[in-house]
Design a protein around this motif. Structure first.
Motif, PDB file in Angstrom:
ATOM      1  N   LYS A 359      31.268   5.588  -3.396  1.00 48.34           N
ATOM      2  CA  LYS A 359      32.270   4.533  -3.472  1.00 48.34           C
ATOM      3  C   LYS A 359      33.181   4.770  -4.677  1.00 48.34           C
ATOM      4  O   LYS A 359      32.721   5.102  -5.759  1.00 48.34           O
ATOM      5  CB  LYS A 359      31.597   3.178  -3.594  1.00 48.34           C
ATOM      6  CG  LYS A 359      30.666   2.820  -2.433  1.00 48.34           C
ATOM      7  CD  LYS A 359      31.442   2.637  -1.142  1.00 48.34           C
ATOM      8  CE  LYS A 359      30.523   2.193  -0.015  1.00 48.34           C
ATOM      9  NZ  LYS A 359      31.249   2.015   1.277  1.00 48.34           N
ATOM     10  N   VAL A 360      34.470   4.608  -4.455  1.00 47.86           N
ATOM     11  CA  VAL A 360      35.422   4.762  -5.548  1.00 47.86           C
ATOM     12  C   VAL A 360      36.056   3.431  -5.951  1.00 47.86           C
ATOM     13  O   VAL A 360      36.799   3.370  -6.940  1.00 47.86           O
ATOM     14  CB  VAL A 360      36.536   5.756  -5.165  1.00 47.86           C
ATOM     15  CG1 VAL A 360      35.959   7.133  -4.915  1.00 47.86           C
ATOM     16  CG2 VAL A 360      37.308   5.279  -3.939  1.00 47.86           C
ATOM     17  N   ASP A 361      35.761   2.381  -5.182  1.00 53.08           N
ATOM     18  CA  ASP A 361      36.353   1.079  -5.490  1.00 53.08           C
ATOM     19  C   ASP A 361      35.319   0.029  -5.845  1.00 53.08           C
ATOM     20  O   ASP A 361      35.654  -1.140  -6.034  1.00 53.08           O
ATOM     21  CB  ASP A 361      37.193   0.589  -4.308  1.00 53.08           C
ATOM     22  CG  ASP A 361      36.401   0.580  -2.999  1.00 53.08           C
ATOM     23  OD1 ASP A 361      35.221   0.979  -3.018  1.00 53.08           O
ATOM     24  OD2 ASP A 361      36.970   0.176  -1.971  1.00 53.08           O
ATOM     25  N   PRO A 363      32.585  -1.782  -8.340  1.00 51.21           N
ATOM     26  CA  PRO A 363      32.398  -1.923  -9.799  1.00 51.21           C
ATOM     27  C   PRO A 363      31.252  -1.032 -10.288  1.00 51.21           C
ATOM     28  O   PRO A 363      30.198  -0.943  -9.659  1.00 51.21           O
ATOM     29  CB  PRO A 363      32.064  -3.408  -9.962  1.00 51.21           C
ATOM     30  CG  PRO A 363      32.622  -4.065  -8.735  1.00 51.21           C
ATOM     31  CD  PRO A 363      32.479  -3.063  -7.629  1.00 51.21           C
ATOM     32  N   SER A 365      31.195   2.180 -10.383  1.00 48.50           N
ATOM     33  CA  SER A 365      31.188   3.514  -9.785  1.00 48.50           C
ATOM     34  C   SER A 365      31.691   4.528 -10.793  1.00 48.50           C
ATOM     35  O   SER A 365      32.684   4.284 -11.486  1.00 48.50           O
ATOM     36  CB  SER A 365      32.072   3.541  -8.536  1.00 48.50           C
ATOM     37  OG  SER A 365      32.264   4.874  -8.091  1.00 48.50           O
ATOM     38  N   VAL A 368      35.396   5.360 -10.328  1.00 49.85           N
ATOM     39  CA  VAL A 368      36.288   4.211 -10.231  1.00 49.85           C
ATOM     40  C   VAL A 368      37.748   4.639 -10.366  1.00 49.85           C
ATOM     41  O   VAL A 368      38.105   5.506 -11.175  1.00 49.85           O
ATOM     42  CB  VAL A 368      35.933   3.153 -11.294  1.00 49.85           C
ATOM     43  CG1 VAL A 368      36.149   3.698 -12.706  1.00 49.85           C
ATOM     44  CG2 VAL A 368      36.710   1.874 -11.065  1.00 49.85           C
ATOM     45  N   ASN A 370      41.682   4.916 -11.109  1.00 48.15           N
ATOM     46  CA  ASN A 370      42.560   4.628 -12.235  1.00 48.15           C
ATOM     47  C   ASN A 370      43.845   5.423 -12.040  1.00 48.15           C
ATOM     48  O   ASN A 370      43.975   6.183 -11.079  1.00 48.15           O
ATOM     49  CB  ASN A 370      41.893   4.975 -13.576  1.00 48.15           C
ATOM     50  CG  ASN A 370      41.485   6.441 -13.647  1.00 48.15           C
ATOM     51  OD1 ASN A 370      42.321   7.339 -13.654  1.00 48.15           O
ATOM     52  ND2 ASN A 370      40.162   6.684 -13.689  1.00 48.15           N
TER      53      ASN A 370
END
Length: 706
Positions: A359-361, A363, A365, A368, A370
């Motif tokens: 998962k990249v979206d 919390p 991760s 995450v 940017n």
């Protein structure tokens, strides 16, 4: 795994669809049908004709083949160049006639007769070559006229000399040895023909004249534009044809010791039938010695078999004519549809089940999202195209490759001024410095090259060991990708695929078959070998600090592995990261002992699902234009940092790809991270807040300069 997935996996793994495509793509596949026909002919005739395969019959066949095979080979050479020589039979007949006149009538020494006959053949061939090659007359009509003229000369001389020629008889031992002798049990004439055939095989397949000859026949205008003297090459083919036909006539005269009014009549049809049956293209550009031999044997077997069955000469000629028409029709249809058939069967997707994408979206991760790369500094905007990899030296000079075949150097520290450091050709991809400061470069389609500090370019290797079990010719390097150097000087580099060229990377992604590998080149021995075979698009590679192992990426499996080439774990491979959110490309060291990794594109659920559906991807390749295939999302750039445990320590994104879509490489240097992309027209520079401002990869590898 569901039952449908299991079936798809087993089918793509064990049913060799891709092998069918590989076999059809080989040049020697043209020999398969005529060779099968030859075997079938031998079996049928051998079973219905008594003594057809007896030792005496085979000996006679060998002597006939020695003469007929030379004529077919002569015609094949001309046909490869895109021409035709209908005068082969007339030149053959003249050689028979003048050989007997020289030996029986004038009792000349055999070497003198042979020399004279060869000169005659050269002159006949030169006449055709001059008219067709230099005066550019049509080959068919020109050689048809020369056939008539040479045949008329034969008949005029034969009538005048027949009585004296037939009444004479040579007792020369050399003449008898050529016509009836053997060398270790093999007829002398056959030995001569085989030597000539071997020489022509080497010329056509291993030497520049043969390659130029094929180029002339395949595309005469392109060959001319490439600097080949087309007229001279065509001239030489006719000279060679006349010479070999003359030698064949000399061998025929030595074997039979006589000639008649019908000698050589219809031989041009038989030779043309043999050449076409063997697989030589009438339009030129395709042919070989093996094809000539197969066709010659097939026609001789058929002719002798029909004669043994009591079938008359006219009917035999009719049968050969029908066979010729059929062969021409099949050849034309095959050449017309071959690429279409190949396109349908060559692409053979494999079953590939990827672990769930991180998962990249969510919390917390490590991936995450940017936009830290949104504001990177830009270097060389519009001055370069396709800097797949970037690298810096100890003087802060920045190097990158371009799709125009150049390596461009931007001078430090501000990188405003640039120059072409070296021109290599191809597209420079991965780069690394060795201990002596030589720049090692992987070139797609060309292999591994070295650029010395004085800019001298040297090819290190463009091939590796051939795998015994591989249908693909995997000795040639198709897509050398990334490179790094071990402490002892051995060079390890990746080859993404052995099936496709650089421009076809998307097709390899569609297949996702294990056709990549890691290769080792040892400068001490100059030898190259495959270190790790069967990787799924082998890509980035970088040495680990232990000096005994390296990290490497497999793009389509979205994974990173570690391989030990020395030490107690030598030969062992361990998976470091089993699932990434995108497709990994180059890997390089960071100043804190960890590793930077570029992701060239992001995964998507539709493409992940398609990877488990090889049949769907195969239908897509057949029915959908390539620009509409399912692709990795290359519009988002991403760089991650990981450690030897596979833990993600940092990540840098450029959402939307405003500055750096499809990031394929990154290098840390003195507190900055430099970004390259194979589809970009710039290099990015990002300030790393916590990096060592004095760290240089070249010093870290080889120690500070003295």
């Amino acid at each position: 795994m569901a039952s449908s997935d299991t079936i798809a996996y087993l089918r793509s793994r064990y049913l060799p669809d891709h092998l069918i495509g590989e076999i059809l793509s080989k040049r020697w596949v043209d020999n398969a049908i005529p060779f099968s026909a030859l075997v079938l002919t031998i079996v049928i005739l051998g079973s219905i004709i008594p003594d057809f395969l007896s030792l005496s019959s085979l000996s006679d066949l060998a002597r006939q083949f020695a003469e007929f095979g030379l004529v077919v080979l002569a015609l094949t050479v001309v046909m490869i160049s895109g021409g035709i020589d209908l005068s082969v039979a007339s030149v053959f007949s003249l050689a028979v006639l003048f050989s007997l006149i020289g030996v029986n009538v004038y009792e000349l020494p055999i070497p003198v007769v042979l020399a004279g006959i060869l000169v005659m053949g050269i002159c006949c061939g030169a006449i055709n070559g001059l008219l067709v090659g230099y005066l550019r007359l049509r080959a068919f009509l020109t050689t048809l006229v020369s056939l008539i003229i040479f045949r008329s000369i034969y008949e005029i001389v034969f009538v005048k000399m027949s009585t004296s020629m037939m009444s004479g008889f040579s007792m020369s031992d050399l003449w008898l040895f050529i016509g009836e002798g053997t060398v270790f049990g093999v007829p002398t004439s056959l030995v001569i023909t085989l030597v000539i055939a071997l020489a022509w095989h080497l010329v056509l397949s291993r030497m520049r004249p043969g390659w130029r000859l094929t180029a002339v026949g395949g595309a005469r205008r392109s060959a001319f534009n490439a600097g080949i003297d087309v007229r001279f090459m065509v001239f030489l083919t006719y000279v060679a044809s006349g010479t070999m036909c003359a030698l064949a006539g000399f061998l025929f005269a030595a074997r039979l010791g006589s000639t008649g009014s019908d000698t050589g009549v219809g031989l041009e049809v038989q030779a043309l039938t043999a050449a076409v049956l063997g697989g030589t293209a009438i339009g030129g550009g395709r042919g070989s010695v093996a094809k000539a031999i197969i066709g010659s044997l097939l026609v001789l077997m058929l002719t002798n078999g029909l004669i043994n069955l009591g079938i008359s000469g006219p009917i035999t000629s009719t049968i050969l004519g029908v066979i010729l028409l059929t062969a021409v029709f099949v050849d034309m249809r095959w050449q017309k549809h071959r690429h279409r058939i190949l396109a349908k069967v060559y692409v053979s997707p494999a079953y590939l089940s990827l672990p769930p994408a991180p998962k990249v979206d969510a919390p917390g991760s490590p991936y995450v999202l940017n936009d830290r790369l949104r504001s990177v500094e830009i270097i060389g905007l519009g001055q370069i195209e396709g800097p797949e990899d970037v690298i810096l030296d100890c003087d802060d000079n920045l190097y990158c490759g371009t799709r125009h075949g150049d390596i461009v150097r931007f001078f430090g520290p501000d990188h405003k001024r640039s120059e072409v450091f070296a021109h290599i050709g191809g597209h420079p991809l991965g780069m690394a410095f060795d201990r002596s400061g030589n720049l090692l470069v992987c070139i797609g389609g060309m292999g591994l090259f070295q650029v010395a500090p004085d800019r001298t370019v040297t090819k290190l290797t463009d091939e590796t060991n051939r795998s015994w079990t591989s249908v693909v010719d995997d000795s040639r390097l198709r897509l050398a990708d990334d490179v790094d150097v071990a402490p002892d000087g051995r060079i390890y580099f990746s080859e993404a695929t052995i099936r496709y060229e650089q421009e076809d990377w998307a097709t390899d992604a569609l297949e996702s078959r294990a056709s990549g590998r890691m290769i080792c080149y040892d400068p001490k021995t100059g030898k190259t070998h495959t270190e790790i075979p069967k990787l799924v698009f082998a890509n980035g590679v970088t040495m680990c600090p232990d000096g005994q192992s390296f990290m490497f990426a497999e793009s389509w499996t979205c994974s990173i592995s570690r391989y030990w080439f020395d030490g107690p774990k030598k030969g062992k491979t361990e998976r470091v990261i089993s699932s990434l959110p995108g497709y990994p490309d180059n890997i390089n060291r960071s100043s804190d002992g960890n590793y930077w990794l570029a992701l060239l594109g992001m995964r998507g659920p539709a493409l992940d699902l398609a990877m488990r559906m090889p049949g769907f991807r195969k239908r897509m390749a057949r029915r959908v234009a390539p620009d509409q295939w399912l692709y990795p999302n290359i519009n988002t750039g991403c760089v991650v940092k990981f450690n030897e445990k596979g833990e993600i320590l940092d990540n840098l994104w450029d959402l939307g790809g405003r500055n750096h879509p499809m990031i394929t490489s990154m290098r840390e240097h003195r507190g900055w991270l430099y970004l390259g992309g194979v589809s970009n027209n710039r290099i990015g520079r990002y300030k790393l807040p916590d990096a060592d401002p004095n760290w240089c990869a070249q010093d870290a590898y080889w120690g500070p300069r003295k």
